[in-house]
Every structure is written in structure tokens, then in C-alpha cells.
Scaffold this active site. Structure first.
Site, PDB file in Angstrom:
ATOM      1  N   GLY A 192       0.812  -1.229   0.000  1.00 29.79           N
ATOM      2  CA  GLY A 192       0.000   0.000   0.000  1.00 29.79           C
ATOM      3  C   GLY A 192       0.833   1.261   0.000  1.00 29.79           C
ATOM      4  NE  ARG A 193       2.983   2.462  -5.009  1.00 34.11           N
ATOM      5  CZ  ARG A 193       2.865   1.232  -5.519  1.00 34.11           C
ATOM      6  NH1 ARG A 193       3.013   0.155  -4.749  1.00 34.11           N
ATOM      7  NH2 ARG A 193       2.630   1.059  -6.795  1.00 34.11           N
TER       8      ARG A 193
END
Ligand code: FMN
Length: 214
Positions: A192-193
Site C-alpha cells: 500500500g505504498r
């Protein structure tokens, strides 16, 4: 707006191979060494390749790949032509940045520091260990200067092959630089970065260690 040349821009990728949660190591060079070993053990391609960025006298950054050839307690050594574009940038501005990216372990390490020429003897020893073809190349290539053609480069190779039939001496314009870091960022890709980013900033003789937002 013009058409996109490349339609792969929306490719998504998740990072999930590791995490940097508790960092106990207080010495960033030792942490770097353990990352580097992980890159080797995981068979990353060219683990010692780094992007080296220098800045010209008028403030224009320029980046290229070089090989980190020696890892010392005080920093990283790479070898090059002192009269090249990077060499002339360094002559005017000793501040550089280097970047290692190891895709296979989803890590990057950003380094900022200053650079200095290594002692001649270190360059001599490394030059002597290189294959003959690379030694001749160091004489033949006036790195970064414009040339007429491939043929003129090959003529210079032939010239130096004949000039140095046995031992090839080190050209005075070829040697090592030591990057002495004052800042590191260790980056580990996460889902999810929400990546992990752990920084080391030199403060006097100590390193301040902190986490920054992805
Ligand atoms: C994988 C790889 C490794 C390289 N290693 C070196 C190196 O160790 N030293 C070097 O001078 N150039 C190396 N090069 C070439 C540089 O990227 C660059 O073309 C050259 O140093 C000239 O850069 P400059 O004109 O900015 O000075 C390497 C290139 C690649 C792709």
C-alpha cells in the site's frame, strides 16, 4: 496534451518482501553492509551498481551508474576518469549523492556525502588488478569528450595496445574517489505504498537516527 508513448504507466506493483521496523544498528555503514550482503545472497543483479549524482558549477545535476568497488568503514570507493564530466563536476563541487536500488529485495539506499580522491597507491593497486582490456580502455577513452566516430576510438585502442605491450601503467587521470557519507536513507518497500524509511544524519561524531513518512 500529446499522446502517451507508453501505455504501461498504470502498471501496479506491491512491495511485500521485508520490513524495517526495529533498527538496532547504530552505525549506518554496518547496516549498509548487511543490506549489501542480503542483495548478494538474494542474487540481485549487479548489487554493487549505484547511481551517482553530481552537480555542475551552474547547479545542473547529472546522474550515471558506476560500480562501488570497495566498501570501507568510512565510505564507498568508485573508480573513474578524473577528467570526465563527473570528475569536472566533483572538481567544482565535492557534494554528491549515490543511490543503490536492489529490486530483488525491494530496497533502496540513498547516500549523501562529500567525495575525495583516494591515495594514488589505492588507485595503483586497483588498476593493476583490472583486465588488460580495461586498462587499455582507460588510456584510449577520453571519457565524456566528443569524438568523431567509433573508428577513432578503436584507433586509440590500437595505439595504446602497441605502446604498452606488457604492463599497462595507470593513467594519471584515472583513479578512485571515496564518498564519505553524512546522510543515509534505508528504504524498504511495503504494501500500500506504506514503505519504511529509516534515516541516519551525521551530527558531530554521532548519527541521529529517525524514521520519515513514506
Ligand atoms: C552497470 C554500469 C557500471 C558502470 N561502472 C562505471 C564505473 O565504475 N566507472 C565509470 O567511470 N563509469 C562506469 N559506467 C559508465 C558510466 O555510467 C558513465 O557512462 C561514465 O562514467 C561517464 O560518465 P560522465 O560523462 O557523467 O562522467 C558504468 C555504467 C554502467 C551501466
Amino acid at each position: 496534451m500529446s499522446d502517451h508513448l507508453d501505455k504501461t504507466r498504470n502498471d501496479r506493483r506491491d512491495f511485500e518482501k521485508g520490513k524495517l521496523e526495529e533498527i538496532r544498528e547504530k552505525d549506518p555503514m554496518k547496516l549498509f553492509h548487511s543490506f549489501y550482503q542480503d542483495a548478494h545472497e538474494n542474487s540481485c543483479a549487479d548489487p554493487h551498481a549505484m547511481v551517482l549524482s553530481t552537480v555542475s558549477a551552474d547547479g545542473q545535476p547529472s546522474a550515471r551508474v558506476v560500480y562501488m568497488r570497495e566498501l570501507l568503514e568510512e565510505g564507498f570507493i568508485f573508480y573513474t576518469n578524473y577528467l570526465s564530466k563527473k570528475g569536472s563536476h566533483i572538481e567544482g563541487n565535492k557534494k554528491v549523492s549515490s543511490l543503490f536500488y536492489w529490486d530483488c529485495i525491494e530496497r533502496q539506499v540513498r547516500v549523501e556525502g562529500t567525495v575525495e580522491k583516494v591515495d594514488d597507491q589505492i588507485s595503483e593497486d586497483y588498476f593493476a588488478s583490472r583486465p588488460r582490456i580495461s586498462q587499455i580502455g582507460a588510456w584510449a577513452s577520453e571519457q565524456s569528450s566528443e569524438i568523431d566516430s567509433r573508428a577513432s576510438l578503436e584507433e586509440r585502442v590500437a595505439f595504446f595496445e602497441e605502446k604498452y605491450p606488457d604492463v599497462v601503467p595507470r593513467p594519471p587521470h584515472w583513479g578512485g574517489y571515496l564518498i564519505v557519507p553524512h546522510y543515509f536513507e534505508f528504504w524498504q518497500g511495503r504494501l500500500g505504498r506504506l514503505h519504511d524509511r529509516i534515516c541516519f544524519q551525521k551530527e558531530g561524531d554521532d548519527w541521529k537516527i529517525f524514521r520519515i513518512s513514506p
